[in-house]
Design a protein around this motif. Structure first.
Motif, mmCIF file in Angstrom:
data_model
loop_
_atom_site.group_PDB
_atom_site.id
_atom_site.type_symbol
_atom_site.label_atom_id
_atom_site.label_comp_id
_atom_site.label_asym_id
_atom_site.label_seq_id
_atom_site.Cartn_x
_atom_site.Cartn_y
_atom_site.Cartn_z
ATOM 1 N N THR A 21 -3.947 6.296 2.597
ATOM 2 C CA THR A 21 -2.884 6.029 1.610
ATOM 3 C C THR A 21 -1.810 7.110 1.659
ATOM 4 O OG1 THR A 21 -4.239 7.094 -0.114
ATOM 5 C CG2 THR A 21 -4.342 4.698 0.058
ATOM 6 N N LEU A 72 0.857 -1.172 0.000
ATOM 7 C CA LEU A 72 0.000 0.000 0.000
ATOM 8 C C LEU A 72 0.898 1.229 0.000
ATOM 9 C CD1 LEU A 72 -2.908 1.162 0.239
ATOM 10 C CD2 LEU A 72 -2.608 1.152 2.713
ATOM 11 N N SER A 73 0.717 2.082 -1.002
ATOM 12 C CA SER A 73 1.540 3.293 -1.143
ATOM 13 C C SER A 73 3.033 2.967 -1.074
ATOM 14 C CB SER A 73 1.172 4.329 -0.073
ATOM 15 O OG SER A 73 -0.160 4.735 -0.206
#
Length: 273
Positions: free
Chosen positions: A267, A71-72
């Motif tokens: 995010t 994630l990110s």
């Protein structure tokens, strides 16, 4: 062997066999906030029921899955669905997820929840950064024999909701144009919603929002030496604030409406960590 080091190690080893390597960041998604898990890339999905010594979620709006992925740009382990005292678990059992996170290598954890607004300046759809909490139930998830490999017998919680992470979240919220509140989360055991009299008492004691989760995870994470960021979505005003009943339908509706805002915030924060 129950609740000993090997008890948690068995869960972590099963997850590591599926995921491989250490994971530095943990994420826990609360009621109606599971859609954030769809943003995780290269996902490995493990059902809670498959993990030795883990718990089972009984809340309809919780997926009951552990996700490992990116994630990110950060490798994360994400709980889509969590566990509560009102489901019948002992407080000591509620230490399981964060202790397993610790053994997976997690150093920082983001805890999200749906909460009722006590502060009359709040409104449904607001996002509140947790600066501190109030828990008057008396019980603790780290009650019982201490496990030195996981943390010390006595530990400081004056910075449980890590100040540096809160400042980072504020900066990212400003970049995203998100009005981020900051306040105190009041823990209630549930499953019944609170009475109007209880809400008035909570407001007098300094509570800004109320919910039935997060605190046991934050305490256990602090014991394990993790940094903690807590984020509440205000899905409804608490009992007695408005002349209307509190319903789970309202909680779910506001969770869906705030989906995009929370996704942008989380995010952005993960990417900046």
């Amino acid at each position: 062997m129950k609740y000993a080091y090997e008890y948690y190690k068995k869960s972590a080893e099963y997850i590591q066999e599926r995921a491989g390597g250490e994971i530095g960041l943990g994420l826990v998604l609360g009621s109606s906030l599971g859609g954030i898990s769809e943003l995780i890339q290269d996902r490995i999905i493990i059902k809670y029921k498959e993990i030795p010594n883990f718990l089972m979620s009984t809340v309809d709006s919780h997926a009951g899955e552990l996700l490992i992925g990116t994630l990110s740009g950060k490798k994360v382990v994400c709980m889509s669905g969590r566990f509560h005292y009102y489901e019948g678990y002992e407080f000591e059992r509620l230490a399981v997820p964060m202790r397993v996170f610790k053994l997976l290598g997690v150093k920082k954890v983001i805890l999200t929840n749906a909460a009722g607004g006590i502060n009359t300046d709040y409104k449904p759809g607001d996002v509140m950064l947790i600066s501190d909490h109030i828990k008057l139930t008396g019980a603790s998830p780290v009650r019982g024999p201490n496990i030195p490999e996981l943390g010390p017998r006595f530990f400081d919680v004056s910075n449980m909701y890590t100040r540096t992470l809160r400042e980072l979240a504020k900066a990212e919220a400003e970049k995203q144009g998100i009005d981020l509140k900051e306040g105190v989360y009041f823990y209630a055991t549930g499953p019944q919603f609170e009475t109007p009299a209880e809400i008035r008492a909570m407001r007098i004691l300094g509570g800004d929002a109320v919910g039935m989760s997060t605190v046991t995870e934050a305490i256990t994470a602090a014991h394990c030496g993790m940094e903690v960021l807590g984020i509440s979505l205000i899905t409804n005003m608490a009992a007695g604030v408005l002349d209307q009943p509190v319903t789970t339908e309202e909680v779910d509706l506001e969770g869906r409406k705030a989906k995009d805002k929370l996704e942008r915030l989380i995010t952005s924060v993960v990417g900046a960590m």
